[in-house]
Design a protein around this motif. Structure first.
Motif, PDB file in Angstrom:
ATOM      1  N   MET A   4      -1.557   5.807  15.306  1.00 27.92           N
ATOM      2  CA  MET A   4      -0.598   5.460  14.254  1.00 27.92           C
ATOM      3  C   MET A   4       0.561   6.455  14.179  1.00 27.92           C
ATOM      4  N   GLY A   5       0.472   7.522  14.948  1.00 27.26           N
ATOM      5  CA  GLY A   5       1.573   8.485  14.969  1.00 27.26           C
ATOM      6  C   GLY A   5       1.376   9.695  14.086  1.00 27.26           C
ATOM      7  N   ILE A   6       0.144   9.895  13.575  1.00 29.10           N
ATOM      8  CA  ILE A   6      -0.126  11.075  12.750  1.00 29.10           C
ATOM      9  C   ILE A   6      -0.344  12.280  13.678  1.00 29.10           C
ATOM     10  N   GLU A   7       0.253  13.397  13.352  1.00 31.20           N
ATOM     11  CA  GLU A   7       0.144  14.584  14.182  1.00 31.20           C
ATOM     12  C   GLU A   7      -1.305  15.095  14.196  1.00 31.20           C
TER      13      GLU A   7
ATOM     14  N   PHE B 237       0.837  -1.197   0.000  1.00 28.98           N
ATOM     15  CA  PHE B 237       0.000   0.000   0.000  1.00 28.98           C
ATOM     16  C   PHE B 237       0.875   1.251   0.000  1.00 28.98           C
ATOM     17  N   ALA B 238       1.918   1.262   0.846  1.00 31.47           N
ATOM     18  CA  ALA B 238       2.771   2.448   0.945  1.00 31.47           C
ATOM     19  C   ALA B 238       3.550   2.672  -0.353  1.00 31.47           C
ATOM     20  N   GLY B 239       4.165   1.595  -0.873  1.00 30.09           N
ATOM     21  CA  GLY B 239       4.933   1.728  -2.111  1.00 30.09           C
ATOM     22  C   GLY B 239       4.069   2.100  -3.292  1.00 30.09           C
ATOM     23  N   GLY B 240       2.887   1.478  -3.372  1.00 28.30           N
ATOM     24  CA  GLY B 240       1.985   1.793  -4.468  1.00 28.30           C
ATOM     25  C   GLY B 240       1.453   3.206  -4.389  1.00 28.30           C
ATOM     26  N   LEU B 241       1.229   3.697  -3.168  1.00 27.48           N
ATOM     27  CA  LEU B 241       0.714   5.049  -3.009  1.00 27.48           C
ATOM     28  C   LEU B 241       1.727   6.089  -3.478  1.00 27.48           C
ATOM     29  N   ARG B 242       3.011   5.823  -3.242  1.00 26.94           N
ATOM     30  CA  ARG B 242       4.041   6.735  -3.758  1.00 26.94           C
ATOM     31  C   ARG B 242       3.972   6.817  -5.282  1.00 26.94           C
ATOM     32  N   SER B 243       3.787   5.660  -5.915  1.00 27.29           N
ATOM     33  CA  SER B 243       3.711   5.619  -7.373  1.00 27.29           C
ATOM     34  C   SER B 243       2.466   6.326  -7.884  1.00 27.29           C
ATOM     35  N   ILE B 244       1.344   6.136  -7.184  1.00 28.40           N
ATOM     36  CA  ILE B 244       0.081   6.743  -7.603  1.00 28.40           C
ATOM     37  C   ILE B 244       0.205   8.254  -7.688  1.00 28.40           C
ATOM     38  N   LEU B 245       0.900   8.849  -6.734  1.00 28.73           N
ATOM     39  CA  LEU B 245       0.989  10.306  -6.690  1.00 28.73           C
ATOM     40  C   LEU B 245       1.779  10.877  -7.864  1.00 28.73           C
TER      41      LEU B 245
ATOM     42  N   LYS C 121       1.458   3.131   9.835  1.00 30.79           N
ATOM     43  CA  LYS C 121       1.809   4.547   9.921  1.00 30.79           C
ATOM     44  C   LYS C 121       2.279   5.086   8.570  1.00 30.79           C
ATOM     45  N   GLU C 122       3.070   4.311   7.838  1.00 29.87           N
ATOM     46  CA  GLU C 122       3.614   4.800   6.574  1.00 29.87           C
ATOM     47  C   GLU C 122       2.503   5.096   5.573  1.00 29.87           C
ATOM     48  N   THR C 123       1.547   4.164   5.457  1.00 31.69           N
ATOM     49  CA  THR C 123       0.427   4.389   4.541  1.00 31.69           C
ATOM     50  C   THR C 123      -0.406   5.584   4.983  1.00 31.69           C
ATOM     51  N   ALA C 124      -0.631   5.700   6.293  1.00 35.44           N
ATOM     52  CA  ALA C 124      -1.406   6.817   6.811  1.00 35.44           C
ATOM     53  C   ALA C 124      -0.729   8.151   6.502  1.00 35.44           C
ATOM     54  N   GLU C 125       0.591   8.219   6.691  1.00 36.64           N
ATOM     55  CA  GLU C 125       1.324   9.457   6.417  1.00 36.64           C
ATOM     56  C   GLU C 125       1.245   9.835   4.947  1.00 36.64           C
ATOM     57  N   LEU C 126       1.384   8.835   4.059  1.00 34.78           N
ATOM     58  CA  LEU C 126       1.319   9.122   2.627  1.00 34.78           C
ATOM     59  C   LEU C 126      -0.079   9.574   2.215  1.00 34.78           C
TER      60      LEU C 126
ATOM     61  N   LEU D 252      -8.211  14.333  -3.462  1.00 32.96           N
ATOM     62  CA  LEU D 252      -9.308  13.814  -2.648  1.00 32.96           C
ATOM     63  C   LEU D 252      -9.035  12.340  -2.400  1.00 32.96           C
ATOM     64  N   VAL D 253      -8.912  11.944  -1.139  1.00 32.82           N
ATOM     65  CA  VAL D 253      -8.484  10.596  -0.777  1.00 32.82           C
ATOM     66  C   VAL D 253      -9.621   9.860  -0.072  1.00 32.82           C
ATOM     67  N   PHE D 254      -9.926   8.639  -0.540  1.00 31.03           N
ATOM     68  CA  PHE D 254     -10.881   7.748   0.118  1.00 31.03           C
ATOM     69  C   PHE D 254     -10.111   6.577   0.720  1.00 31.03           C
ATOM     70  N   SER D 255     -10.508   6.150   1.925  1.00 29.52           N
ATOM     71  CA  SER D 255      -9.877   4.962   2.490  1.00 29.52           C
ATOM     72  C   SER D 255     -10.728   4.410   3.633  1.00 29.52           C
ATOM     73  N   THR D 256     -10.291   3.276   4.196  1.00 28.25           N
ATOM     74  CA  THR D 256     -11.004   2.622   5.301  1.00 28.25           C
ATOM     75  C   THR D 256     -10.051   2.334   6.446  1.00 28.25           C
ATOM     76  N   LEU D 257     -10.623   2.243   7.641  1.00 31.88           N
ATOM     77  CA  LEU D 257      -9.906   1.781   8.820  1.00 31.88           C
ATOM     78  C   LEU D 257     -10.816   0.830   9.582  1.00 31.88           C
TER      79      LEU D 257
END
Length: 603
Positions: free
Chosen positions: A445-448, A387-395, A410-415, A425-430
């Motif tokens: 998760m450590g997000i400010e 998810f984290a690696g793919g999200l970098r590519s998506i951007l 945390k990494e996916t959440a930060e990205l 505009l970002v959609f996601s689930t938790l």
């Protein structure tokens, strides 16, 4: 329905009026709105609710001088069903009712078609006595072909044992396989074997009964098969222990798994044609103490609506979501346990914003519904596509809207947060128990806090409840139900009757039976083979709020989920329990079902 002659149409209309199914005035009003062709006229009558399909079928049968039978609640003996093969029954929309004077009695959808009746009679080699029945009634009987599959599958297994020369005794069968179990498994599955037919039968049963999952669970001396239908697990059969190795191997082969690996979990997928529909299957195999457990997730795209209204969103909650979709950046997050419909909600959101002017890119594990006009990426951890690696590519793909299947770390959440800050505009689930629990979860998760407050703008919590079937009956609530409804809805609906109607309409419920202090008029389903417990299908109960200044202040103070929940309700949010009770009062589900799914801590 077939097209009738003008005279026949007039006779059917007269029959409907004579039966008091519809008044002459209502009939004329419908005819003015419909086209000249007779089919839209009668379809419009049924669609408008003026008459039922049963009333129309009965009137048409009377005009055609064909005996009519109502099958909507009929239960046919399995021995009678065996008189007409399932595939022929489905193909010709004809079901057996019994035998009469050496003739097979059948109910048909197109009973007046002489050529079709003769063709069916020649096809099965027997003379027929034909009755007319509605499509709903015939499908209700067709469903009963798959109610008990144990005998059919057990017969296939017996054939397999006979072909392999194995004993019915599981211990003896296992003893014979110890010499070379891998070779035995391969020998069983490389041909059109009985075990393949048994698996096909199980999959067909699950598809016809709208199951979301199949559980194949090894026991000490057997194999238990269960299906999750409308969210409830039901045992459908037990098989001898000797069927476990070939059945598991067959599934592994189809899902491209290692058939000789029994120590670690494996995941795979494949597609099948079951019950006349193409269904994607997600396979999870896990070792347990008595063997290997298999869970098969069925993804039937044809039976799922991706419209927000059809999923149960209404009123204020629907307006809040659509207001959030109008923004060009930020995050819309949905929460709930596994199997609560979060992914389907995300797809419905994508459907709302999809257009030629918007570039939508998704990152999913797995891709559950393939949608035209959307660029969907499948996560593949084996090659490093996380998810984290793919999200970098998506951007780097110039997206306007990004959908991340799940925020797991945390990494996916930060990205995801960074993507929303940079104009996406970002959609996601938790996975949380409530909508308010999403915000503290991101803190964990450590997000400010200031990043959460400035990016998340719409939050959804949801559960799935069983929907009442078409056949229902009303009853008066008991003391416990009355007290529970009053306690829950007293917080969102005014006490005076005049204000209740407008408040309920604002929440999306225009006709709630809220008058009377002693009891409420509620609805329950009528038990039938096609609707166990009176339920058929599912819908969502939701809680939705936007992150306004008050909520942002609480996030910056690292408030708990209960504090955020309380603030959201004070500003007009209705929680899942309240939404569920209003759906029960509107006749869509039951109070008992809401109490089962939406626990008291969500109130």
């Amino acid at each position: 329905m077939k097209v009738l002659s003008a005279d026949a149409q007039t006779q059917v209309e007269d029959a409907l009026v004579a039966d008091k199914s519809v008044t002459r005035e209502e009939l004329e009003a419908i005819k003015k709105q419909a086209a000249v062709d007779v089919t839209p006229i009668f379809s419009a009558l049924v669609d408008s609710g003026k008459i039922s399909s049963e009333q129309l079928t009965k009137a048409t049968a009377r005009v055609s001088k064909i005996p009519y039978v109502n099958l909507t609640t009929a239960r046919i003996d399995p021995k009678i069903l065996s008189l007409l093969p399932n595939d022929i029954a489905e193909r010709y929309m004809a079901v057996p009712l019994g035998e009469m004077q050496h003739r097979l009695v059948v109910a048909m959808l197109d009973a007046g078609n002489v050529q079709a009746v003769d063709f069916l009679s020649n096809r099965i080699g027997r003379p027929l006595k034909v009755y007319a029945a509605s499509e709903e009634g015939i499908r209700q009987v067709l469903h009963q072909y798959s109610i008990d599959i144990s005998e059919e599958v057990t017969g296939e297994i017996s054939t397999m044992n006979a072909q392999n020369g194995s004993e019915a005794d599981p211990a003896k069968a296992d003893k014979g396989k110890k010499a070379n179990p891998k070779e035995d498994n391969i020998r069983t599955i490389v041909q059109d074997s009985p075990i393949s037919k048994a698996l096909t039968t199980i999959l067909d049963y699950a598809a016809k009964n709208r199951a979301s999952d199949i559980h194949i669970e090894p026991l000490k001396e057997g194999l238990k098969i269960r299906c999750r239908i409308d969210g409830i697990l039901r045992e459908i059969m037990k098989l001898p222990k000797s069927t476990e190795p070939p059945l598991i191997s067959r599934i592994k082969i189809l899902a491209n798994m290692k058939i000789d690996e029994h120590r670690v979990p494996q995941d795979g997928e494949f597609s099948v044609i079951a019950a006349g529909k193409e269904i994607d299957l997600r396979i999870s195999v896990s070792p347990v103490i008595w063997g290997e457990q298999v869970v098969i997730r069925l993804l039937d795209k044809s039976g799922t609506s991706l419209k927000l209204e059809a999923m149960g969103y209404t009123g204020r909650a629907l307006r809040t979501i659509r207001s959030g979709l109008e923004r060009t950046n930020g995050m819309i997050l949905t929460s709930g346990p596994t199997g609560s419909g979060k992914s389907t909600s995300l797809y419905a959101l994508l459907q709302e914003v999809k257009s030629d002017s918007v570039n939508i890119v998704t990152l999913e594990d797995p891709v559950e519904y393939k949608m035209d006009g959307i660029n969907q990426i499948q996560v593949n951890t084996e090659v490093g596509l996380t998810f984290a690696g793919g999200l970098r590519s998506i951007l780097r793909q110039d997206p306007d809207v990004v959908m991340v299947g799940e925020i797991r770390d945390k990494e996916t959440a930060e990205l995801a947060v960074q993507a929303s800050l940079t104009g996406h505009l970002v959609f996601s689930t938790l996975h949380t128990n409530s909508a308010a629990g999403i915000l503290p979860r991101l803190l964990d998760m450590g997000i400010e806090p200031f990043l959460i407050a400035s990016t998340v703008h719409t939050v959804i919590g949801q559960r799935l409840v069983r929907r009442l079937a078409k056949s229902t009956e009303e009853y008066q609530s008991d003391m416990a139900e009355t007290a529970a409804i009053k306690e829950a809805l007293g917080m969102v609906l005014p006490e005076t009757d005049d204000d209740v109607a407008s408040a309920a309409a604002d929440l999306g419920y225009e006709s709630l039976p809220l008058k009377g202090d002693a009891a409420y008029t509620l609805t329950k389903g009528v038990e039938s083979p096609d609707a166990p417990g009176g339920y058929k299908g599912r819908m969502g109960v939701y809680e939705v709020f936007d992150v306004n200044e008050r909520i942002q202040e609480l996030i910056l103070k690292r408030a708990t989920s209960s504090e955020i929940q309380r603030a959201a309700q004070e500003q007009g949010m209705i929680n899942m329990r309240q939404d569920g009770y209003m759906k029960a009062l509107a006749g869509r589900t039951t109070v008992k079902e809401i109490n089962r799914v939406a626990s008291a801590d969500s109130a």
